[in-house]
Design an enzyme around this catalytic site. Structure first.
Site, short mmCIF file in Angstrom:
data_model
loop_
_atom_site.label_atom_id
_atom_site.label_comp_id
_atom_site.label_asym_id
_atom_site.label_seq_id
_atom_site.Cartn_x
_atom_site.Cartn_y
_atom_site.Cartn_z
CG LEU A 62 127.92 -26.39 -13.77
CD1 LEU A 62 128.53 -25.15 -13.15
CD2 LEU A 62 128.73 -27.63 -13.41
N GLY A 63 123.31 -27.24 -13.94
CA GLY A 63 121.96 -27.28 -13.39
C GLY A 63 120.97 -26.58 -14.30
N GLY A 65 116.83 -24.78 -14.35
CA GLY A 65 115.71 -24.28 -13.56
C GLY A 65 114.72 -23.57 -14.45
CG ASN A 66 110.75 -22.99 -13.10
OD1 ASN A 66 110.70 -24.05 -13.72
ND2 ASN A 66 110.14 -22.81 -11.94
N GLY A 67 113.36 -21.02 -16.51
CA GLY A 67 113.82 -19.82 -17.20
C GLY A 67 115.30 -19.77 -17.51
N GLY A 68 116.09 -20.81 -17.16
CA GLY A 68 117.50 -20.70 -17.46
C GLY A 68 118.28 -21.97 -17.16
CB VAL A 70 123.85 -23.04 -13.96
CG1 VAL A 70 125.24 -22.61 -13.48
CG2 VAL A 70 122.77 -22.17 -13.30
CE LYS A 85 120.33 -18.76 -12.08
NZ LYS A 85 120.08 -18.56 -10.63
CG ASP A 174 114.12 -21.16 -3.31
OD1 ASP A 174 113.44 -21.97 -2.64
OD2 ASP A 174 114.39 -21.33 -4.51
#
Length: 337
Positions: A62-63, A65-68, A70, A85, A174
């Site tokens: 699904l997505g 990002g920095n460090g992980g 989803v 996640k 954010d």
């Protein structure tokens, strides 16, 4: 001047440092708090056994990002669907997000069912509700600009989420289209609390400058001009204003169309430029007034979340029509996949 300031500011997109052993222990404590099955036979969700990463099938990404990452995931025993996640063990964002979500229970905030313990690879995961419409950023990228009716519903629900969080001294830091999720039923939820803060007192200020620079308020982007600290509640309002303006315009609004969002360009636009003025005929007076109230350069002049909830653009909307408009937008975006 922008370039000189840039050298003195921290890099905004670098990975955070690896936490101490205490931070990793904090994550284990949160896991026990949100996953009672780890210590006794009761859980906050429909699952009846201890949650483990191995119990889930990852169906789609699904997505990232920095460090992980989803995933859309399915529990093998019940076939229930979740957002999983997965984060690298030791990432402080995992402990921060788990801590914040363990304190929340709102229809306007994504729900965390459990913190899953580390598997053999050392990864941990947050077991989140699956919001089936995706992010507002993905919908904008597929369907373009939002109509005012749908935008008013987004504003109302996002503000309700922020009101809930701020009342509990939680600041998001954010807010952006990618971090607001929407269901096919038209329910908007605030998500991704990796850099959120829980303040000791309601009036506390922040000194953290982690986040997405394009959505940072002037006082966050240029800390030297504001004494090195800022009002985080007002910072969330600015970010929401930029987010809503982007959804309305169909593109990032603080730079000319096609201009690359480099650090110096964003610095000049956010700190020294004027927000775009929506011309008569392109937007209602209510929307123009709402955006102007969010995007005041001086945070002391910026509207509060409570004031924005009472603003005519939100309070004066026709709720049923706005919800229908948002549901249609989500449905149209889903059909274009």
């Amino acid at each position: 001047m922008a370039m000189i300031r840039e050298k003195r500011l921290p890099q905004l997109h670098l990975a955070l440092p690896v936490p101490s052993r205490a931070a990793a222990q904090d994550l284990a404590v949160i896991a026990r708090r949100t996953n009672p099955a780890a210590t006794k036979a009761s859980t906050p969700s429909a699952l009846s056994s201890q949650f483990r990463l191995a119990d889930f099938d990852k169906l789609a990404v699904l997505g990232r990002g920095n460090g992980g990452t989803v995933y859309k995931a399915r529990h093998r025993e019940t076939c229930a669907l979740y957002a999983l996640k997965v984060q690298h063990y030791g990432d402080p964002a995992a402990a921060a997000e788990a801590d914040v979500l363990s304190r929340t229970a709102s229809p306007f905030v994504v729900r965390c069912h459990s913190v899953l313990p580390a598997d053999a690879s050392g990864d941990v995961a947050l077991l989140l509700e699956l919001v089936d419409g995706g992010s507002l950023d993905s919908i904008r990228s597929r369907r373009g600009a939002f109509a005012e009716a749908a935008l008013a519903e987004v504003a109302a629900q996002a503000l309700s989420g922020l009101a809930y969080l701020h009342a509990r001294r939680i600041v998001h830091l954010d807010i952006k289209p990618a971090n607001l999720l929407v269901s096919t039923a038209g329910d908007v939820k605030v998500a991704d609390f990796g850099i959120a803060k829980v303040l000791a007192r309601a009036g506390d200020q922040c000194t953290s400058y982690a986040g997405t620079s394009a959505y940072m308020s002037p006082e966050r982007f240029d800390p030297e001009a504001h004494g090195g600290h800022y009002d985080p509640y007002a910072a969330d309002v600015w970010s929401l204003g930029v987010t809503l303006l982007e959804l309305f315009m169909g593109r990032y609004p603080l730079l000319p169309a096609g201009q690359q969002p480099t650090w110096p360009a964003l610095m000049c636009a956010v700190c020294f430029g004027e927000p775009p003025v929506l011309p008569d005929g392109a937007a209602s007076p209510e929307l123009r007034g709402f955006i102007a109230a969010c995007l005041q350069k001086d945070y002391r002049s910026r509207a509060s979340v409570a004031e924005l909830l009472a603003h005519p653009f939100v309070a004066g909307r026709e709720v049923a029509a706005s919800k229908r408009a948002l549901r249609k937008l989500v449905a149209d975006a889903s059909s274009s996949l």
